[in-house]
Design an enzyme around this catalytic site. Structure first.
Site, PDB file in Angstrom:
ATOM      1  CD  GLU A   1      18.708  29.822  32.032  1.00  0.00           C
ATOM      2  OE1 GLU A   1      18.594  29.320  30.821  1.00  0.00           O
ATOM      3  OE2 GLU A   1      18.828  31.199  31.912  1.00  0.00           O
TER       4      GLU A   1
ATOM      5  CG  ASN B   1      20.502  34.147  28.513  1.00  0.00           C
ATOM      6  OD1 ASN B   1      21.681  33.811  27.981  1.00  0.00           O
ATOM      7  ND2 ASN B   1      19.536  34.464  27.720  1.00  0.00           N
TER       8      ASN B   1
ATOM      9  CG  ASN C   1      24.847  30.832  28.999  1.00  0.00           C
ATOM     10  OD1 ASN C   1      24.843  29.631  28.389  1.00  0.00           O
ATOM     11  ND2 ASN C   1      24.178  31.882  28.744  1.00  0.00           N
ATOM     12  CD  GLU C   2      23.464  31.345  24.494  1.00  0.00           C
ATOM     13  OE1 GLU C   2      22.926  32.563  24.545  1.00  0.00           O
ATOM     14  OE2 GLU C   2      22.989  30.552  23.773  1.00  0.00           O
TER      15      GLU C   2
ATOM     16  CE1 TYR D   1      17.559  25.979  23.091  1.00  0.00           C
ATOM     17  CE2 TYR D   1      19.092  27.761  22.847  1.00  0.00           C
ATOM     18  CZ  TYR D   1      18.508  26.689  23.697  1.00  0.00           C
ATOM     19  OH  TYR D   1      18.851  26.690  24.868  1.00  0.00           O
TER      20      TYR D   1
ATOM     21  CD  GLU E   1      21.841  27.283  26.433  1.00  0.00           C
ATOM     22  OE1 GLU E   1      20.881  27.555  25.673  1.00  0.00           O
ATOM     23  OE2 GLU E   1      22.395  27.749  27.381  1.00  0.00           O
TER      24      GLU E   1
ATOM     25  CD  GLN F   1      16.526  25.622  30.266  1.00  0.00           C
ATOM     26  OE1 GLN F   1      16.115  25.626  31.557  1.00  0.00           O
ATOM     27  NE2 GLN F   1      17.211  26.874  29.762  1.00  0.00           N
TER      28      GLN F   1
HETATM   29  O1  AHR Z   1      17.813  27.826  27.059  1.00  0.00           O
HETATM   30  C1  AHR Z   1      17.327  29.154  27.092  1.00  0.00           C
HETATM   31  C2  AHR Z   1      18.408  30.172  26.998  1.00  0.00           C
HETATM   32  O2  AHR Z   1      19.057  29.999  25.776  1.00  0.00           O
HETATM   33  C3  AHR Z   1      19.640  30.169  27.821  1.00  0.00           C
HETATM   34  O3  AHR Z   1      19.397  30.717  29.109  1.00  0.00           O
HETATM   35  C4  AHR Z   1      20.608  30.886  27.074  1.00  0.00           C
HETATM   36  O4  AHR Z   1      22.007  30.243  27.323  1.00  0.00           O
HETATM   37  C5  AHR Z   1      20.234  30.743  25.550  1.00  0.00           C
HETATM   38  O5  AHR Z   1      20.066  31.740  24.723  1.00  0.00           O
END
Ligand code: AHR
Length: 503
Positions: free
Chosen positions: A30, A75, A175-176, A247, A295, A352
């Site tokens: 990103e 993001n 995205n999200e 995450y 992700e 990432q």
């Molecule tokens: O990977 C970091 C961030 O985590 C990304 O930009 C977003 O999509 C997620 O919240």
């Protein structure tokens, strides 16, 4: 006398979960922190190539063998004008980047990234901006990247020095979009309509592309479940995948509970499959929507430090988690969970790749090194290609703060028929004891153990740094052996194991 814990696995060549799609071993870059600037790209660095890409980083990326890389966010993408990043570099605008509060210089854009991806033997998974923008910018980008010539956007690409198409096959529709933190966050209804119309025109430009609709940003989102159902009601016939993001953190420093989080991940995947199939049933559709887990990782170490970063910096050290040994174990467990669902989880992106919550770290002007989480990913990416077998597993279990009946043994087996190789990935989650492991491999006659790789460390907080890059590294000291169709091994406490068998 010590009462050794025992676990057993039974494998049969004919009991299969599904073929691994190599895109399960994807990753993500990103425009955030030092992922691009100071990560993959650092002109003036002694190891930079003629375009400014760091060759030492490229070597490590190639070692991970990532067949697809999501780009440019995250993001970031929800405020991105892709046109800012193409054409003469000196004319590109500097912009305030609202997702992460930095300045984006646009020195790297679509063409440079596609060029770099090719150099590391990877494809691009391109995300389009469905935050501040919509169908028009998205269809133009498909035309810019994939249309050969003779139209405004394709000829613009050619005029920028890229005669050949980038031929980008996989595209993320935003995205999200369920997250209130997202630039121009939307309700499921709003996003569903927009994603549907955007998908239609993108596929009209290039019918060969595959599209990913945004699912929930995590299983813990308040709209989880309903979001997927509504979005798929709108988009079902126009998209190919629904995304999942997750995450995990270990704020409480509770190793057993942390390693139990694969239970949560498993439940997340099962629920999204169920929701996608519910919409399929409702629509009497013949098509099946698969999952793109685009992700995933551990992310929490850097939260505090990030709050101190000065607004409007250029490429500051954001999200630079320094991963410890137990993080590597959870990453291994997450990979095993994906393998278990290989019939439906077709793509996944470790988020990432460089510097930003990443397996590869660099210092500006200095070296590049492997974090602890590099290893399980590299192992599964290297040896987890083929067919995932459907094992029977008997394992003792434990309870932790948030989970009950967590199997101490988490394992998966991948059979590569072409290479005549069978690989067992096994995690011993016991914080105290070794696990006596037995696997029935009688259907693999003539196979022998060629390697038993182990990642183990007494100190769960051990990390790799530039000064000490080889503090946590795998060894080949595992004792797996086969006698009369039975494989046995001692899996040391808290260990990641890769047991490789070949004919
Ligand atoms: O990977 C970091 C961030 O985590 C990304 O930009 C977003 O999509 C997620 O919240």
């Amino acid at each position: 006398m010590l009462n050794t814990k025992k676990a057993k696995m039974i494998l049969d060549k004919d009991y299969k979960i599904g073929e691994v799609d190599k895109r399960l071993y994807g990753s993500f870059i990103e425009h955030l922190g030092r992922a691009v600037y100071g990560g993959i790209y650092e002109p003036g660095h002694p190891k930079a190539d003629e375009m400014g890409f760091r060759k030492d980083v490229m070597e490590l990326v190639k070692e991970l063998n990532v067949p697809i890389i999501r780009y440019p966010g995250g993001n970031f993408v929800s405020g991105y004008n892709w046109e800012d990043g193409v054409g003469p570099i000196e004319k590109r605008p500097r912009r305030t980047e609202l997702a992460w509060g930095t300045i984006e210089t646009n020195q790297i854009g679509t063409n440079e990234f596609a060029h770099w991806a090719k150099k590391v033997n990877s494809e691009v998974m391109m995300a389009v901006n469905l935050g501040t923008r919509g169908a028009d910018a998205a269809r133009n980008l498909v035309e810019y990247c994939n249309h050969p010539s003779g139209t405004y956007w394709s000829d613009l690409r050619r005029s920028h020095g890229y005669e050949n198409t980038h031929n980008i096959k996989v595209w993320c529709l935003g995205n999200e979009m369920d997250g209130p933190w997202q630039i121009c966050h939307k309700t499921a209804e709003e996003y569903g309509r927009l994603a549907c119309e955007t998908a239609k025109v993108m596929k009209w430009v290039d019918p060969t592309i595959e599209l990913v609709a945004c699912g929930s940003s995590s299983i813990h989102m308040p709209t989880f479940g309903q979001w997927e159902a509504t979005v798929l009601e709108h988009t079902y016939e126009h998209v190919d995948y629904i995304s999942l993001h997750q995450y995990y953190g270990n704020h409480e420093k509770d190793t057993a509970n942390f390693l139990g989080k694969t239970m949560d991940l498993d439940a997340f995947i099962k629920s999204v499959i169920a929701t996608a199939d519910y919409v399929k049933a409702k629509k009497r559709s013949k098509k099946t929507i698969n999952l793109s887990f685009d992700e995933w990782n551990v992310w929490f170490h850097s939260n505090e430090a990030d709050r101190k970063i000065k607004r409007w910096s250029i490429a500051p050290p954001q999200l630079e988690d320094v991963y410890d040994f137990q993080d590597a174990l959870l990453v291994g467990g997450m990979l095993i969970t994906f393998l278990k669902h290989a019939d439906r989880v077709k793509m996944a992106c470790l988020a990432q790749l460089v510097n930003v919550i990443a397996p590869i770290m660099t210092s500006n002007g200095g070296g590049a090194w492997r974090q602890t989480i590099f290893y399980p990913f590299a192992h599964v990416s290297a040896y987890g290609r083929g067919v995932v077998l459907n094992p029977v597993i008997f394992s003792p279990v434990y309870d932790s703060k948030d989970y009950t009946d967590v199997p101490i043994l988490q394992a998966a087996a991948v059979f590569n028929e072409e290479k005549e190789e069978l690989t067992i990935f096994a995690l011993n989650k016991d914080v105290q004891d070794l696990l006596s492991f037995e696997c029935d491999v009688r259907h693999f006659e003539g196979y022998r153990v060629i390697e038993h790789i182990v990642l183990e460390k007494d100190d769960v907080y051990a990390v790799n740094t530039e000064a000490n890059p080889f503090n946590v590294v795998p060894n080949k000291n595992g004792n797996a052996e086969i006698t009369e169709g039975k494989l046995t091994a001692n899996l040391s406490k808290l260990s990641w194991n890769v047991i490789r068998l070949a004919k």
